[in-house]
Design a protein around this motif. Sequence first.
Motif, mmCIF file in Angstrom:
data_model
loop_
_atom_site.group_PDB
_atom_site.id
_atom_site.type_symbol
_atom_site.label_atom_id
_atom_site.label_comp_id
_atom_site.label_asym_id
_atom_site.label_seq_id
_atom_site.Cartn_x
_atom_site.Cartn_y
_atom_site.Cartn_z
ATOM 1 N N ASP A 62 81.196 39.947 61.141
ATOM 2 C CA ASP A 62 80.890 38.697 61.842
ATOM 3 C C ASP A 62 82.004 37.691 61.570
ATOM 4 O O ASP A 62 82.712 37.799 60.552
ATOM 5 N N ILE A 63 82.141 36.731 62.479
ATOM 6 C CA ILE A 63 83.149 35.685 62.353
ATOM 7 C C ILE A 63 82.493 34.373 62.762
ATOM 8 O O ILE A 63 81.861 34.300 63.818
ATOM 9 N N LYS A 64 82.629 33.350 61.925
ATOM 10 C CA LYS A 64 82.055 32.031 62.209
ATOM 11 C C LYS A 64 83.139 30.962 62.049
ATOM 12 O O LYS A 64 84.065 31.121 61.254
ATOM 13 N N GLY A 75 89.551 26.780 60.862
ATOM 14 C CA GLY A 75 89.732 28.206 60.591
ATOM 15 C C GLY A 75 88.472 28.981 60.899
ATOM 16 O O GLY A 75 87.619 28.539 61.664
ATOM 17 N N LYS A 76 88.376 30.148 60.254
ATOM 18 C CA LYS A 76 87.241 31.050 60.476
ATOM 19 C C LYS A 76 86.728 31.560 59.133
ATOM 20 O O LYS A 76 87.509 31.830 58.218
ATOM 21 N N TRP A 77 85.414 31.689 59.045
ATOM 22 C CA TRP A 77 84.785 32.431 57.959
ATOM 23 C C TRP A 77 84.590 33.850 58.470
ATOM 24 O O TRP A 77 84.112 34.042 59.578
ATOM 25 N N VAL A 78 84.968 34.826 57.670
ATOM 26 C CA VAL A 78 84.872 36.225 58.080
ATOM 27 C C VAL A 78 83.912 36.947 57.137
ATOM 28 O O VAL A 78 84.082 36.922 55.917
ATOM 29 N N PHE A 79 82.891 37.572 57.736
ATOM 30 C CA PHE A 79 81.907 38.330 56.984
ATOM 31 C C PHE A 79 82.351 39.791 56.999
ATOM 32 O O PHE A 79 82.587 40.359 58.064
ATOM 33 N N LEU A 80 82.477 40.359 55.810
ATOM 34 C CA LEU A 80 83.060 41.695 55.655
ATOM 35 C C LEU A 80 82.111 42.637 54.929
ATOM 36 O O LEU A 80 81.343 42.221 54.063
#
Length: 147
Positions: A20-22, A44-49
Amino acid sequence: MFQIGDWVTQYSVGYWQVVDIKAKYAEEDSGYGKQCWKKGDQIGKWVFLKKAFTPPLTIQIRSECVDGEWCKIVTDEKRTEIKKYFADHPNDWERFCNTPVVIPPAVSSIWMNLSDDQEAKVLQILKELPKCFSRAELDQQFEQRGL
């Protein structure tokens, strides 16, 4: 730029899949070098990994959320190696797919300019939502009440 489903590396070693990307927003007016931003600007972006492997491709499943600046797409060679591993080890692929992404709850800032009436509606929504809720749940409540 990467997208959901891509394999990446980040500051924590191993190979991770983007799930996911927020959007990431500035919490205060600030600047760094020649970059300046105001509170509420998207910065920017928060990236869920979801982690699948250690560097030598040993299976190790966990999840994490990081700033997108840390993420780099893996090479075509490494992506092929990951696909081959999972093709050769279908049980590991099933385990990876079935392991839920667990990200600890976090507080996110939302900047709003509200009238007194809108503020009252937002406060009522917050009273009715459970203690932990997602941005999607909040957005749904806002939409249902015309906010």
